[in-house]
Design an enzyme around this catalytic site. Structure first.
Site, PDB file in Angstrom:
ATOM      1  N   LEU A 183       0.842  -1.198   0.000  1.00 11.90           N
ATOM      2  CA  LEU A 183       0.000   0.000   0.000  1.00 11.90           C
ATOM      3  C   LEU A 183       0.877   1.248   0.000  1.00 11.90           C
ATOM      4  O   LEU A 183       0.598   2.236  -0.683  1.00 11.90           O
ATOM      5  CB  LEU A 183      -0.922   0.011   1.226  1.00 11.90           C
ATOM      6  CG  LEU A 183      -1.927  -1.137   1.339  1.00 11.90           C
ATOM      7  CD1 LEU A 183      -2.774  -0.969   2.600  1.00 11.90           C
ATOM      8  CD2 LEU A 183      -2.834  -1.189   0.112  1.00 11.90           C
ATOM      9  N   CYS A 185      -5.278   0.256  -9.426  1.00 10.85           N
ATOM     10  CA  CYS A 185      -4.595   0.129  -8.127  1.00 10.85           C
ATOM     11  C   CYS A 185      -4.498   1.408  -7.301  1.00 10.85           C
ATOM     12  O   CYS A 185      -4.825   1.393  -6.112  1.00 10.85           O
ATOM     13  CB  CYS A 185      -3.197  -0.433  -8.342  1.00 10.85           C
ATOM     14  SG  CYS A 185      -3.220  -2.121  -8.936  1.00 10.85           S
ATOM     15  N   PHE A 186      -4.013   2.488  -7.900  1.00 10.38           N
ATOM     16  CA  PHE A 186      -3.646   3.653  -7.080  1.00 10.38           C
ATOM     17  C   PHE A 186      -4.809   4.148  -6.209  1.00 10.38           C
ATOM     18  O   PHE A 186      -4.676   4.271  -4.986  1.00 10.38           O
ATOM     19  CB  PHE A 186      -3.130   4.795  -7.953  1.00 10.38           C
ATOM     20  CG  PHE A 186      -1.708   4.619  -8.422  1.00 10.38           C
ATOM     21  CD1 PHE A 186      -0.912   3.598  -7.922  1.00 10.38           C
ATOM     22  CD2 PHE A 186      -1.153   5.480  -9.357  1.00 10.38           C
ATOM     23  CE1 PHE A 186       0.405   3.424  -8.345  1.00 10.38           C
ATOM     24  CE2 PHE A 186       0.157   5.331  -9.786  1.00 10.38           C
ATOM     25  CZ  PHE A 186       0.933   4.302  -9.287  1.00 10.38           C
ATOM     26  N   LYS A 187      -5.935   4.434  -6.837  1.00 13.19           N
ATOM     27  CA  LYS A 187      -7.054   5.004  -6.074  1.00 13.19           C
ATOM     28  C   LYS A 187      -7.539   3.999  -5.025  1.00 13.19           C
ATOM     29  O   LYS A 187      -7.705   4.332  -3.844  1.00 13.19           O
ATOM     30  CB  LYS A 187      -8.180   5.383  -7.034  1.00 13.19           C
ATOM     31  CG  LYS A 187      -9.318   6.102  -6.356  1.00 13.19           C
ATOM     32  CD  LYS A 187     -10.334   6.581  -7.374  1.00 13.19           C
ATOM     33  CE  LYS A 187     -11.513   7.213  -6.685  1.00 13.19           C
ATOM     34  NZ  LYS A 187     -12.571   7.575  -7.627  1.00 13.19           N
TER      35      LYS A 187
END
Ligand code: NAD
Ligand code: UDX
Length: 475
Positions: free
Chosen positions: A220, A275-277
């Protein structure tokens, strides 16, 4: 035990490429990738793989049917495996507690329950999916509560750091492989087993072993840091547009400091991807649950800045087109969230396209790899019932730009740099606009051809366009 058979639950963007590379590099290990989705497995077994990823076809072709198998027989693959990767999706929850932020672990849980129900021999179970910190504890609880007599489990965290579009290279030349496990003899020997798999091609010094929670959190954290760099440069791009500084020059100057690094400083219409959000929202949610509101607010701002950038870019397009795009034909070049993938999850092009549709525009869309049905699905909105009349998908950039008022470039596909823009200009409605949301085009050249050009993080010098995105100043 030496690992002889691997099962991977989840044949998606991570499970498919990761296990294909493991099969390539470990010819003596039998790797079976399983999925509950029959169509996906059928595609993995066909000439047209379910995902576009440079280099993937070659790897699959070399191994499939030898030591790499794609199957819907989940039960058998679990039963036979020494080591099982859980590589299922972990989307953001859309209901109930943690709605809109927490990771939905229902697929991970169902995979764990399946393993417990089927396995009759000891297994190493590996979290490959991106999960909240301490998720391994829940998996262990499920396995221990349901295990068959005499069956023992070890749980490892082995997050995946590949990026789409470069997945095969990222897997073969990984910066590092991260393996987290329990600090017990059983945990340590499971870590060693997995190390030996990766050591077939990754130097031991690049295989990092940690405790389970550090490994889960590091995944994360890595995504949060990467996204933070993009949001930082995008925030500065707004200052550049208002002041005359050039974000590309700023990025070079800042990135040459080794402590900062030059990667991930490309200002853009905003970051996308699955992935990022999702992972930052997950981090925000974890921070809130741990009663750390200042930490939650810090990471939330990375997402807020990204939303701001997408909105600012779309607003700039509308404002430049005399504040009305109703019935104007606008070309969207690129629909994938980045080049070299057909994936549209969280693509900024969706945000831009929906904003323009809301304002009544007619969209001509071209992307080299995204299927028409995917684009239509992504743009479906209840209040735009006649989508088929408002959105037309084209097979190439020339037909997509013909008779349109403006081009909005949303994905940095290489082929967009090679187009014959004289030809494109001659066939567009005048004045013809280009909005370069990826900063890949030669703006001076386009201006000489006659285009009105706008980009991110740079105030272009022609008086007709010396204005900032989202400002109310007049041409
Ligand atoms: P995906 O949606 O492409 O694939 C997941 C697959 O799992 C689907 O095909 C689904 O049918 C299958 N599945 C779900 N539950 C199942 C079950 N119980 N039994 C069998 N199959 C099941 O997802 P993805 O992009 O491959 O991501 C997987 C995980 O990896 C996520 O946690 C993601 O955050 C993480 N990750 C993704 C990327 C990326 O670039 N996409 C990179 C690093 C990590
Ligand atoms: C990301 C991480 O990079 C990877 O390590 C992790 O395993 C999964 O999430 P991915 O989302 O596939 O990978 O692609 P990435 O290259 O990180 O790009 C994400 C988004 O950021 C794309 O929309 C891309 O266009 C954008 N981006 C990237 C920028 O806008 N500017 C940059 O400088 C870099």
């Amino acid at each position: 035990m030496t690992i002889k058979k691997i099962c991977c639950i989840g044949a998606g963007y991570v499970g498919g490429p990761t296990c294909s590379v493991i099969a390539l590099k470990c010819p003596e290990i039998i790797v079976t990738v399983v999925d509950k989705c029959k169509e996906r497995i059928a595609q993995w077994n066909s000439d047209r793989l379910p995902i576009y990823e440079p280099g993937l076809d070659d790897v699959v072709e070399k191994c499939r049917g030898k030591n790499l198998f794609f199957s819907t027989d989940i039960e058998r693959a679990i039963e036979e495996a020494d080591l099982i990767f859980i590589s299922v999706n972990t989307p953001t929850k859309t209901f109930g507690h943690g709605n809109g932020k927490a990771a939905d672990l229902k697929y991970v849980e169902s995979a764990a329950r399946m393993i417990a129900q089927i396995a009759t021999s000891n297994k190493i179970v590996v979290e490959k999916s991106t999960v909240p910190v301490r998720a391994a504890e829940s998996i262990m609880n499920i396995l221990n509560a349901n295990h068959k007599p005499g069956v023992e489990y070890q749980i490892l965290s082995n997050p995946e750091f590949l990026a789409e579009g470069t997945a095969i290279n990222d897997l073969i030349n990984a910066d590092r492989v991260l393996i987290g496990g329990a600090n017990t003899p059983g945990g340590q020997s499971a870590i060693e087993e997995l190390c030996q798999v990766y050591e077939h091609w990754i130097p031991r010094k690049n295989i990092l072993t940690t405790n389970t929670w550090s490994s889960e959190l590091s995944k994360l954290a890595a995504n949060a840091f990467l996204a933070q760099k993009i949001s930082s440069i995008n925030a500065l791009s707004a200052i550049c547009e208002a002041t005359g500084a050039d974000i590309s020059e700023v990025a070079v100057a800042v990135g040459m400091d080794k402590r900062i690094g030059k990667e991930f400083l490309q200002a853009s219409v905003g970051f996308g991807g699955s992935c990022f959000k999702k992972d930052i929202l997950n981090l925000v949610y974890i921070s809130e649950c741990l009663n750390l509101p200042a930490v939650a607010a810090y990471w939330q701002q990375v997402i807020d800045m990204n939303e701001y950038q997408k909105t600012r870019f779309s607003a700039g397009v509308i404002e430049s087109l005399f504040n009305t795009v109703t019935d104007k034909k606008i070309t969207i070049l690129g629909f994938a969230f980045k080049k070299n993938t057909g994936d549209t999850r969280e693509s900024p092009a969706i945000h831009v396209a929906k904003t323009l549709l809301d304002e009544g525009a007619i969209l001509h869309i071209y992307d080299p790899k995204v299927e028409e049905s995917q684009i239509i699905e992504d743009l479906s909105m209840d209040h735009v019932p006649d989508l088929k009349h408002k959105v037309k998908i084209y097979p190439d950039a020339y037909s997509a730009t013909k008779n349109t008022h403006a081009i909005v470039l949303c994905t940095e596909w290489d082929e967009f740099m090679q187009l014959d823009y004289e030809r494109i200009y001659s066939e567009m409605t005048k004045p013809a606009y280009i909005f370069d949301g990826r900063k890949i085009l030669q703006h001076d050249r386009l201006q000489k051809i006659g285009f009105i050009v706008q980009t991110i993080g740079k105030k272009l010098t022609r008086s007709a366009i010396s204005r900032s995105w989202g400002s109310q100043s007049q041409i």
